[in-house]
Design an enzyme around this catalytic site. Sequence first.
Site, short mmCIF file in Angstrom:
data_model
loop_
_atom_site.label_atom_id
_atom_site.label_comp_id
_atom_site.label_asym_id
_atom_site.label_seq_id
_atom_site.Cartn_x
_atom_site.Cartn_y
_atom_site.Cartn_z
N PRO A 274 -3.75 -14.76 7.43
CA PRO A 274 -4.23 -13.43 7.06
C PRO A 274 -3.47 -12.87 5.86
CG PRO A 274 -2.72 -13.23 8.91
CD PRO A 274 -2.90 -14.72 8.65
N TYR A 316 -14.33 -6.65 -8.84
CA TYR A 316 -15.25 -6.82 -7.70
C TYR A 316 -16.10 -5.58 -7.46
CZ TYR A 316 -11.42 -10.05 -6.42
OH TYR A 316 -10.44 -11.01 -6.41
N CYS A 342 -7.94 -0.18 -23.13
CA CYS A 342 -9.04 -0.14 -24.09
C CYS A 342 -10.16 -1.09 -23.68
CB CYS A 342 -8.51 -0.47 -25.48
SG CYS A 342 -7.22 0.69 -25.93
N GLU A 343 -10.79 -0.78 -22.58
CA GLU A 343 -11.94 -1.54 -22.06
C GLU A 343 -12.79 -0.55 -21.27
OE1 GLU A 343 -12.35 -5.15 -21.61
OE2 GLU A 343 -10.41 -5.80 -22.41
C1 LIG Z 1 -6.85 -15.90 -0.15
C2 LIG Z 1 -6.62 -16.83 0.97
C3 LIG Z 1 -6.24 -16.36 2.22
C4 LIG Z 1 -6.10 -14.90 2.53
O1 LIG Z 1 -7.30 -14.23 2.53
P1 LIG Z 1 -7.41 -12.73 3.05
O2 LIG Z 1 -8.82 -12.38 2.87
O3 LIG Z 1 -6.50 -11.90 2.23
O4 LIG Z 1 -7.01 -12.74 4.49
C5 LIG Z 1 -5.98 -17.29 3.20
N1 LIG Z 1 -6.11 -18.62 2.98
C6 LIG Z 1 -6.49 -19.11 1.79
C7 LIG Z 1 -6.61 -20.56 1.60
C8 LIG Z 1 -6.76 -18.24 0.75
O5 LIG Z 1 -7.17 -18.72 -0.44
#
Ligand SMILES: *Cc1c(COP(=O)(O)O)cnc(C)c1O
Length: 418
Positions: A274, A316, A342-343
């Site tokens: 996580p 995003y 500046c964007e």
């Molecule tokens: C980015 C990533 C995570 C974490 O993702 P969250 O959405 O922040 O929980 C875990 N494992 C891998 C391989 C990732 O690339």
Amino acid sequence: MNDFRYRNGRLYCEDVPLEKIGSAVGTPFYVYSHATLKRHFRVFDGAFSGLPHLTCFAVKSNSNIAILRLFIEEGGGVDIVSGGELYRALKAGVDPEKVVYSGVGKKAEEIEFALEAGILMFNVESGQELDAIAACAKRTGKRAGVALRINPDVDAETHPHISTGLKENKFGIDIEKSLEAYRRARTLENIDVIGVSCHIGSQVTKTSPFVDALKRLKKLLGRLEEEGFVIRYLDLGGGLGITYKDETPPEPAEYAAALMAFARDLPYTLIFEPGRVLVGNAGALVTKVLYRKNTDEKDFVIVDAGMNDLIRPSLYDSYHRILPVAERERVEIVADVVGPICESGDYLAKNRKLPGVDQGELIAVMSAGAYGFSMSSNYNSRPRVAEVLVRDDRFYVIRERETYEDLVRGERIPEFHM
Ligand SMILES: *Cc1c(COP(=O)(O)O)cnc(C)c1O
């Protein structure tokens, strides 16, 4: 739940008014709540307490060593995606046996560094990478624990840029070809095939995609067992979403229950990675209103934080709540909250209804603890901002604001121009 709230009209993080931090460190700054971080870790990790498991915080979501240390002290491991992240995690005191290494582009130097450190396992994303790891392991006389990262071809139903578990994405090994890849992995010297892993995407707000992925992996695990593989770890990745606006992601307990219904009897240690769910709502970006400006078309609130400090809205189109640090009666406005870069893509909020904030006031951009500072840059030669950790009624600068000198560190004018 987090520890940012108004008291007597002032926005606090735990027992510290944000204004007080602003006066001490200037703006903009990131601020994190120690209590929120700790609670989030305990709630997540505790949700799986019935099963052998390891919670490996995804370092890329927030890489500050003070935050890493906090999770490590709670018993967590880390999920890294680069040598730099491994360096940070080791600095923060991680037990190497609680480190998993993900990512499609691991370089030989990085692999060697991880082997020297003695990490638990590599989540391998391609056949060529597997060969590279085997070669490095042989060269250094080490053994490499590996899981193949399986692309289970499930739709995480999230933003396309952060969806990773579909066939069309660059991540993982096609589940259909995975058995073959496992058979080959087993023949390689210095490689210990110990795991199966996946990560389907980020900001996932339902349990069903996770459950679908798990079901597909279980089939593969059954086949692997039949063929005599001894798998010890099942890594289900990260990706659990959070509430930025009105999303209703499952609580960790609900997520855990959905997964445990299918994983309870499996003889593996479960690994989770996580990121966002632990840190996202534990942090805010506090910025100062520099100017208000109206055109015929629009109202603009120009602040001193830009897309280089928090790129998620630009990248995003993501939503972050915006709160004035001082709460009082105001007229509501509809405005774009924009930075100094500046964007035209440099904004923190678009067409946002918000309290009419005045020049010189501080505002807090909420839910900025994940993929905030860690994605920041020096674009427009802006020193990166300070990071502050609040614990009870005290605050600690856990990363100093960069100086102009920091900006040019390492740069050189060649001799022929001297
Ligand atoms: C980015 C990533 C995570 C974490 O993702 P969250 O959405 O922040 O929980 C875990 N494992 C891998 C391989 C990732 O690339």
